[in-house]
Structures are given as structure tokens and as C-alpha cells.
Motif scaffolding. Structure first.
Motif, PDB file in Angstrom:
ATOM      1  N   PRO A 285      -3.788  -9.303  10.993  1.00  0.00           N
ATOM      2  CA  PRO A 285      -4.928  -8.394  11.177  1.00  0.00           C
ATOM      3  C   PRO A 285      -4.590  -6.957  10.792  1.00  0.00           C
ATOM      4  O   PRO A 285      -3.429  -6.559  10.803  1.00  0.00           O
ATOM      5  N   TRP A 286      -5.624  -6.221  10.448  1.00  0.00           N
ATOM      6  CA  TRP A 286      -5.537  -4.798  10.097  1.00  0.00           C
ATOM      7  C   TRP A 286      -4.825  -4.537   8.772  1.00  0.00           C
ATOM      8  O   TRP A 286      -4.449  -3.398   8.487  1.00  0.00           O
ATOM      9  N   THR A 287      -4.611  -5.572   7.965  1.00  0.00           N
ATOM     10  CA  THR A 287      -3.977  -5.353   6.657  1.00  0.00           C
ATOM     11  C   THR A 287      -5.003  -5.230   5.536  1.00  0.00           C
ATOM     12  O   THR A 287      -4.635  -5.135   4.365  1.00  0.00           O
ATOM     13  N   THR A 288      -6.287  -5.265   5.884  1.00  0.00           N
ATOM     14  CA  THR A 288      -7.339  -4.836   4.960  1.00  0.00           C
ATOM     15  C   THR A 288      -8.149  -3.765   5.679  1.00  0.00           C
ATOM     16  O   THR A 288      -7.933  -3.476   6.853  1.00  0.00           O
ATOM     17  N   SER A 289      -9.074  -3.159   4.973  1.00  0.00           N
ATOM     18  CA  SER A 289      -9.947  -2.169   5.590  1.00  0.00           C
ATOM     19  C   SER A 289     -10.697  -2.792   6.768  1.00  0.00           C
ATOM     20  O   SER A 289     -11.044  -3.974   6.753  1.00  0.00           O
ATOM     21  N   HIS A 290     -10.985  -1.961   7.765  1.00  0.00           N
ATOM     22  CA  HIS A 290     -11.728  -2.453   8.924  1.00  0.00           C
ATOM     23  C   HIS A 290     -13.196  -2.044   8.858  1.00  0.00           C
ATOM     24  O   HIS A 290     -13.904  -2.104   9.871  1.00  0.00           O
ATOM     25  N   GLY A 291     -13.666  -1.653   7.683  1.00  0.00           N
ATOM     26  CA  GLY A 291     -15.089  -1.411   7.524  1.00  0.00           C
ATOM     27  C   GLY A 291     -15.385  -0.142   6.747  1.00  0.00           C
ATOM     28  O   GLY A 291     -14.486   0.515   6.206  1.00  0.00           O
TER      29      GLY A 291
ATOM     30  N   GLY B  63      -2.817   7.363  -6.310  1.00  0.00           N
ATOM     31  CA  GLY B  63      -2.015   8.559  -6.105  1.00  0.00           C
ATOM     32  C   GLY B  63      -1.363   8.574  -4.738  1.00  0.00           C
ATOM     33  O   GLY B  63      -0.177   8.894  -4.598  1.00  0.00           O
ATOM     34  N   ILE B  64      -2.120   8.207  -3.723  1.00  0.00           N
ATOM     35  CA  ILE B  64      -1.601   8.222  -2.354  1.00  0.00           C
ATOM     36  C   ILE B  64      -0.434   7.256  -2.198  1.00  0.00           C
ATOM     37  O   ILE B  64       0.598   7.592  -1.596  1.00  0.00           O
ATOM     38  N   TYR B  65      -0.565   6.054  -2.770  1.00  0.00           N
ATOM     39  CA  TYR B  65       0.502   5.072  -2.614  1.00  0.00           C
ATOM     40  C   TYR B  65       1.779   5.506  -3.325  1.00  0.00           C
ATOM     41  O   TYR B  65       2.883   5.099  -2.937  1.00  0.00           O
ATOM     42  N   GLY B  66       1.658   6.345  -4.349  1.00  0.00           N
ATOM     43  CA  GLY B  66       2.858   6.875  -4.989  1.00  0.00           C
ATOM     44  C   GLY B  66       3.719   7.660  -4.004  1.00  0.00           C
ATOM     45  O   GLY B  66       4.957   7.568  -4.021  1.00  0.00           O
ATOM     46  N   LEU B  67       3.071   8.433  -3.127  1.00  0.00           N
ATOM     47  CA  LEU B  67       3.809   9.158  -2.092  1.00  0.00           C
ATOM     48  C   LEU B  67       4.389   8.195  -1.060  1.00  0.00           C
ATOM     49  O   LEU B  67       5.518   8.368  -0.597  1.00  0.00           O
ATOM     50  N   PHE B  68       3.613   7.170  -0.718  1.00  0.00           N
ATOM     51  CA  PHE B  68       4.092   6.205   0.276  1.00  0.00           C
ATOM     52  C   PHE B  68       5.261   5.387  -0.275  1.00  0.00           C
ATOM     53  O   PHE B  68       6.175   5.024   0.482  1.00  0.00           O
ATOM     54  N   TRP B  69       5.248   5.074  -1.577  1.00  0.00           N
ATOM     55  CA  TRP B  69       6.391   4.352  -2.155  1.00  0.00           C
ATOM     56  C   TRP B  69       7.675   5.149  -1.947  1.00  0.00           C
ATOM     57  O   TRP B  69       8.719   4.589  -1.594  1.00  0.00           O
ATOM     58  N   ALA B  70       7.607   6.449  -2.181  1.00  0.00           N
ATOM     59  CA  ALA B  70       8.791   7.289  -1.996  1.00  0.00           C
ATOM     60  C   ALA B  70       9.269   7.224  -0.549  1.00  0.00           C
ATOM     61  O   ALA B  70      10.473   7.118  -0.279  1.00  0.00           O
ATOM     62  N   MET B  71       8.341   7.264   0.380  1.00  0.00           N
ATOM     63  CA  MET B  71       8.690   7.275   1.800  1.00  0.00           C
ATOM     64  C   MET B  71       9.241   5.930   2.261  1.00  0.00           C
ATOM     65  O   MET B  71      10.283   5.848   2.916  1.00  0.00           O
ATOM     66  N   PHE B  72       8.553   4.838   1.906  1.00  0.00           N
ATOM     67  CA  PHE B  72       8.956   3.525   2.395  1.00  0.00           C
ATOM     68  C   PHE B  72      10.258   3.033   1.756  1.00  0.00           C
ATOM     69  O   PHE B  72      11.002   2.278   2.372  1.00  0.00           O
ATOM     70  N   HIS B  73      10.517   3.437   0.522  1.00  0.00           N
ATOM     71  CA  HIS B  73      11.695   2.935  -0.203  1.00  0.00           C
ATOM     72  C   HIS B  73      12.817   3.974  -0.298  1.00  0.00           C
ATOM     73  O   HIS B  73      13.778   3.764  -1.044  1.00  0.00           O
ATOM     74  N   ARG B  74      12.667   5.073   0.470  1.00  0.00           N
ATOM     75  CA  ARG B  74      13.642   6.164   0.413  1.00  0.00           C
ATOM     76  C   ARG B  74      13.943   6.521  -1.046  1.00  0.00           C
ATOM     77  O   ARG B  74      15.083   6.639  -1.478  1.00  0.00           O
ATOM     78  N   GLY B  75      12.869   6.711  -1.769  1.00  0.00           N
ATOM     79  CA  GLY B  75      12.971   7.122  -3.161  1.00  0.00           C
ATOM     80  C   GLY B  75      12.395   8.513  -3.313  1.00  0.00           C
ATOM     81  O   GLY B  75      12.608   9.385  -2.468  1.00  0.00           O
TER      82      GLY B  75
ATOM     83  N   THR C 219      -9.302   3.016   6.404  1.00  0.00           N
ATOM     84  CA  THR C 219      -7.967   2.479   6.129  1.00  0.00           C
ATOM     85  C   THR C 219      -7.051   2.766   7.311  1.00  0.00           C
ATOM     86  O   THR C 219      -6.804   3.930   7.648  1.00  0.00           O
ATOM     87  N   SER C 220      -6.562   1.719   7.938  1.00  0.00           N
ATOM     88  CA  SER C 220      -5.635   1.883   9.065  1.00  0.00           C
ATOM     89  C   SER C 220      -4.222   2.142   8.533  1.00  0.00           C
ATOM     90  O   SER C 220      -3.925   1.955   7.351  1.00  0.00           O
ATOM     91  N   TYR C 221      -3.336   2.541   9.434  1.00  0.00           N
ATOM     92  CA  TYR C 221      -1.941   2.739   9.045  1.00  0.00           C
ATOM     93  C   TYR C 221      -1.326   1.434   8.547  1.00  0.00           C
ATOM     94  O   TYR C 221      -0.580   1.425   7.566  1.00  0.00           O
ATOM     95  N   ARG C 222      -1.645   0.333   9.212  1.00  0.00           N
ATOM     96  CA  ARG C 222      -1.082  -0.952   8.777  1.00  0.00           C
ATOM     97  C   ARG C 222      -1.633  -1.356   7.409  1.00  0.00           C
ATOM     98  O   ARG C 222      -0.901  -1.879   6.567  1.00  0.00           O
ATOM     99  N   HIS C 223      -2.911  -1.122   7.198  1.00  0.00           N
ATOM    100  CA  HIS C 223      -3.511  -1.419   5.894  1.00  0.00           C
ATOM    101  C   HIS C 223      -2.823  -0.612   4.798  1.00  0.00           C
ATOM    102  O   HIS C 223      -2.434  -1.156   3.755  1.00  0.00           O
ATOM    103  N   ALA C 224      -2.657   0.698   5.015  1.00  0.00           N
ATOM    104  CA  ALA C 224      -2.027   1.552   4.003  1.00  0.00           C
ATOM    105  C   ALA C 224      -0.603   1.097   3.712  1.00  0.00           C
ATOM    106  O   ALA C 224      -0.172   1.031   2.549  1.00  0.00           O
ATOM    107  N   ARG C 225       0.141   0.764   4.777  1.00  0.00           N
ATOM    108  CA  ARG C 225       1.520   0.307   4.587  1.00  0.00           C
ATOM    109  C   ARG C 225       1.553  -1.010   3.818  1.00  0.00           C
ATOM    110  O   ARG C 225       2.332  -1.180   2.875  1.00  0.00           O
ATOM    111  N   SER C 226       0.691  -1.947   4.194  1.00  0.00           N
ATOM    112  CA  SER C 226       0.672  -3.261   3.546  1.00  0.00           C
ATOM    113  C   SER C 226       0.305  -3.145   2.075  1.00  0.00           C
ATOM    114  O   SER C 226       0.879  -3.825   1.222  1.00  0.00           O
TER     115      SER C 226
END
Length: 529
Positions: A362-368, A219-231, A187-194
């Protein structure tokens, strides 16, 4: 550049500078971190790992429950450009050894309650193991460090030699191998963000309840939601029906994600005159059916639904409150979808076909898959990602899940590899041949695992002894509920077991049920940290 599209470490730095005292991560019954705290804990752990030799591009294993240490690890590694590799805390034996061998990691962070399982297997390239909790004795396989080894000097942290790019690998998530060993999803950074931003039920300032484990993207995306949405995110150690609404009210939860089985449990709660008096505004629920609609109406929550995999970035999503029972959603922006036959030819409108996906960016899905070129080539063939799931598309454009083309079992949010269950079954003395299938659960909670066996001596075979054996070999959620003996398996002309016929037969009158036998299997409880 918007906050959401900066490098992950830069997002943390911005939040810590601009909103240092805002609540960011709240651990149920274990304290609160502000954004200043998140940055401090992440940078301190990053500096400590750097002192232990972790650098850019290195894989780091995190075998931990939801706790402050595991949260800090996820964020710390982004400062180093190192790669987060979480492990399911239920893993043991051959499955655990496979994960360690595939990741080729030199360092692991592990909960003390799990440490003994490492002594039972070949730990391959592991050199350093940081044990969080009561430190065990000496190991001859690797160097053991106490949890204090994670306490570094943030001011001594050295940035990576080169800038961390969007296409760099951020994490590796192990998912069901279905017909083979579990695969390691890159999972790339762009994939995780997307993927995180693809869940559109979350918005600015939302406080989400994260009850899924941090070895699961939910679970991981729950932390990213807080970060990306300033929540903010409230981290719980698993889902509890009895505690759910108490936690929602206590912490002011505004959004969450629920699996179908969780919805069934919440709908089964006794009526309460004040059951709509809460802060929860939205929930994403999959699968979406009558139970999800009942939940929305009963509790006054706007409900969304989706289809996603660890490899993807939410290709299907819709809401709030879709009127179409069984929908998995409509195509997300920037997503190309096709339903195809075995030769990747598009099927007719209304017909059932395998869902294949590709993205505009590109890079918005897994790269393998890590160290698995064959699986990578097979899954990403002809320029499309093949989900292995069969769908149909209705006249309104909604996609409906029909069946799994791949041989996986789905039980309460976990994808279970029949291959790995069968390997464990075959290691039990007296088993000649084994098949593992999913059968409908009596309570409607997705599926239960059934083991179908051919054994040397049927009269001497004891299912309870088999279950006791499996408890030491595989994760608790993989242990079969049902066991059935057969004289012969139905087979194809090429001698493959016809599992579709076994699934059609289902639970027969002579099938043994461990629940009826009074044998309850629960996940091991780890001491809170």
C-alpha cells in the motif's frame, strides 16, 4: 533500517553526518552543494517558512525554475511535514488560477520574472508571496516578502508535532487533465521513494544529469536518486542538444534520463571521432525504438526503458539494451498488471486493452487527486488504477503502447490537456466551436498540437492573431502549431465531436502552419538565480 527506508529528513541528516564533504548537488555554472550544504540550506529555509506560519500538512507553492532555492524548498518541507506543490513555469491565466485554487495554499515562493502573472488572476487563498529576484511593488491581494524571508535560523527549527509517516503526503504534482482541468496528484513519501527506486538504471554513487524541471517527477526523482544511492545530481536549466555532451564530460555524468525527442536531437549531431569518450554509462529512454538503439550503439551507452505516470511507481521497466523494438518494459516486482476492455474484463492474449495497475504494497501509488473526488473514484475504480493508455502484451511478456484512450496530447515530454487548450480557443473572439488534437510531428518528435475551429467569419479570421492571443492565455508548449477551419465537425449519435476522424484526416492541404508562417514560440527565459 537501510538508508533508503528512513524518513527523508533523516536520510539528509545521515548523509550530512556520514559524508559531509561529498558533492551532492551541482548546479551547472552556479556552484556545488555538499551534503552538509544541502542540510544547512534545507533546515534554514524550513526554519524561515516555519516562522511564516507553515506547519505540518500545509501546502506550499513553488513557482520556480531549477535553481538552488527550488532544490532547498523540496528538501526543507520534509523537515516540516509540509507539502511541496511545484507549478509549471509556463502556466498563466486560467490554468495558473486553477492550480492555486486547487492547492488552497496560503504561501507561494515565486521567481520575480513570473510575478506579474499573479496580478492578472484571482489568487484565492494566497496570503504570503516570497519573491526570489528583483522585488516588485506592492500588491493589494497578498503580502510580498523578499527572498531574504527564506533565510532562517536552522537551530531554531522545531520538529513537527508528530513524526512524518510513510503515508503522509509529500508533494502534489499537477498533471494533464486530458478531458478536464489538470489534476493534482497526491504523492506520499512511500510512493515517491518507490517510484524513484523503480528506475533501476541508477545505482550507488551514480552522478545523474537532471535536466527536467522540478515541477516534473523526472526532475524531482533525479534529486532523490542522489539521496537514496548516496550519489550526486547535476541540475541543469533544461535540456540543450549543443551543451549535452559538454556537461556530461565536464561533470562526469554517469546516468541520465532522455525523452524520445532528445534522443532524436542527439542522434542528429554530426559524427565526432571522440563521441564515445565520455563518462555516461546508462540512460533510461522512453519511448524505446530504433532511435534509442542507435543512440546506445553510437555513443556506447547501456540503455533502459520504462513506462510511468505521476500517479504510479514505474510498473514497467527493462534493460539494459532490450532487443524488442517498441517495448515499454516488463512488469516490475510487486506490480500487478491487467489489460482490460471498457468493462474491466481482461482481453485475450495479444489483444489491445487498457492497462490497469495495482501494487502489492500500500501507498506505493498515488492516493488520489487533491480536491477531486470524482476523478479519484473514476481512476481508481474496482480496486485498480486505470492508466487511460492502451497496450498489447507480446508472447515474451513485453508491453507495447498502442494509443491513448484518454484525450491527451503528448508533445516533447509534456502531457497537454485538450480540454484546457479548447477552453483558451473558445475565449478568442469569433470562435464558435473548437477541438484540439495531437497530430504526428513532421520531425517525428511525438506530436504537435492542432486547433480545429468553426468560426463566425472564416474570411476575416487570422490565425496569427489567434496565436498572439494564446501566448497570453496558455503555456508555450500548448499553443497550436496547426490551425484548420471547418464548416461542421463530425459527430457521434450523441453529438460528441469524433476526434478520431479529425486525427485520421490530420494536416490537410488547407491547414495553416505557424512554423511555415515564420512564427516561433519559445518558453520565457527566466533570469538565473
Amino acid at each position: 533500517m537501510s538508508l533508503q527506508h528512513r524518513p527523508f529528513s533523516a536520510i539528509l541528516d545521515s548523509l550530512a553526518d556520514e559524508a559531509p564533504d561529498e558533492e551532492a548537488i551541482l548546479f551547472v555554472d552556479r556552484g556545488v552543494w555538499t551534503w552538509r550544504d544541502v542540510r544547512r540550506e534545507a533546515r534554514c529555509q524550513a526554519a524561515a517558512l516555519q516562522q511564516l506560519g507553515v506547519g505540518q500538512g500545509d501546502y506550499v507553492l513553488s513557482w520556480m525554475p531549477n535553481c538552488p532555492t527550488s532544490v532547498a524548498t523540496l528538501f526543507a518541507l520534509s523537515y516540516l511535514g509540509a507539502i511541496y506543490v511545484p507549478i509549471n513555469t509556463a502556466y498563466r491565466g486560467a490554468m495558473l488560477a486553477h492550480v492555486i485554487r486547487t492547492a488552497e495554499a496560503r504561501l507561494m515562493i515565486v521567481h520575480a520574472g513570473l510575478f506579474d502573472r499573479l496580478e492578472e488572476i484571482d489568487t484565492g487563498p494566497l496570503e504570503d508571496v516570497i519573491v526570489v529576484g528583483e522585488r516588485p511593488g506592492v500588491s493589494t491581494n497578498f503580502t510580498i516578502h523578499a527572498a531574504e524571508a527564506l533565510e532562517g535560523d536552522a537551530d531554531a527549527l522545531i520538529p513537527p508535532a508528530r513524526a512524518v509517516e510513510d503515508w503522509d503526503t509529500q508533494m502534489v504534482i499537477f498533471t494533464s487533465g486530458t478531458t478536464g482541468p489538470s489534476k493534482a496528484v497526491l504523492t506520499s513519501y512511500r510512493h515517491a521513494r518507490s517510484a524513484a527506486l523503480g528506475f533501476r538504471h541508477v545505482g550507488p554513487g551514480d552522478r545523474n544529469l537532471t535536466a527536467m524541471p522540478l515541477y516534473h517527477v523526472g526532475g524531482i526523482y533525479g534529486l532523490f536518486w542522489a539521496m537514496f544511492h548516496r550519489g550526486s545530481a547535476v541540475i541543469a536549466d533544461g535540456f540543450s542538444t549543443a551543451a549535452f555532451w559538454c556537461i556530461v564530460r565536464r561533470y562526469g555524468i554517469t546516468t541520465t534520463g532522455l525523452l524520445g525527442s532528445m534522443v532524436d536531437f542527439l542522434n542528429a549531431l554530426p559524427p565526432d571521432p571522440g563521441e564515445k569518450n565520455h563518462s555516461l554509462q546508462t540512460a533510461v529512454i522512453a519511448p524505446y525504438g530504433v532511435a534509442a538503439m542507435q543512440f546506445a550503439k553510437r555513443y556506447g551507452v547501456r540503455v533502459y526503458t520504462e513506462f510511468n505516470m505521476s500517479e504510479l511507481a514505474v510498473p514497467l521497466f527493462c534493460g539494459p539494451d532490450p532487443a524488442v523494438v517498441g517495448t515499454c518494459g516488463l512488469p516490475s516486482p510487486g506490480t500487478q498488471l491487467r489489460l482490460v476492455d471498457a468493462f474491466d474484463e481482461e482481453v485475450a492474449d495479444g489483444a489491445v486493452g487498457e492497462l490497469i495497475v495495482r501494487m502489492d504494497v500500500p501507498w506505493t501509488t498515488s492516493h488520489g487527486y487533491l480536491n477531486d473526488d470524482r476523478a479519484t473514484a473514476s481512476t481508481w475504480r474496482n480496486g485498480w488504477f486505470h492508466t487511460g493508455d492502451m497496450f498489447r502484451r507480446d508472447a515474451q511478456g513485453h508491453y507495447h503502447f498502442v494509443d491513448r484512450a484518454k484525450d491527451a496530447i503528448r508533445r516533447r515530454g509534456e502531457n497537454i490537456s485538450s480540454f484546457e487548450v479548447e477552453n483558451a480557443l473558445m475565449s478568442f473572439p469569433g470562435v464558435v466551436e473548437a477541438a484540439a488534437i495531437g497530430v504526428p510531428a513532421p520531425d517525428g518528435a511525438e506530436q504537435e498540437v492542432m486547433a480545429i475551429l468553426k468560426v463566425h467569419e472564416p474570411q476575416a479570421f487570422d490565425p496569427a492573431t489567434l496565436i498572439a492571443f494564446l501566448e497570453k492565455e496558455i503555456a508555450h508548449f500548448m499553443i497550436p502549431r496547426f490551425v484548420r477551419l471547418v464548416d461542421q465537425f463530425p459527430r457521434t449519435p450523441t453529438q460528441k465531436i469524433e476526434k478520431h476522424r479529425l486525427r485520421a484526416e490530420g494536416v490537410t492541404p488547407r491547414t495553416w502552419d505557424r512554423e511555415t508562417a515564420g512564427i516561433k514560440i519559445r518558453r520565457a527565459k527566466l533570469q538565473a538565480l
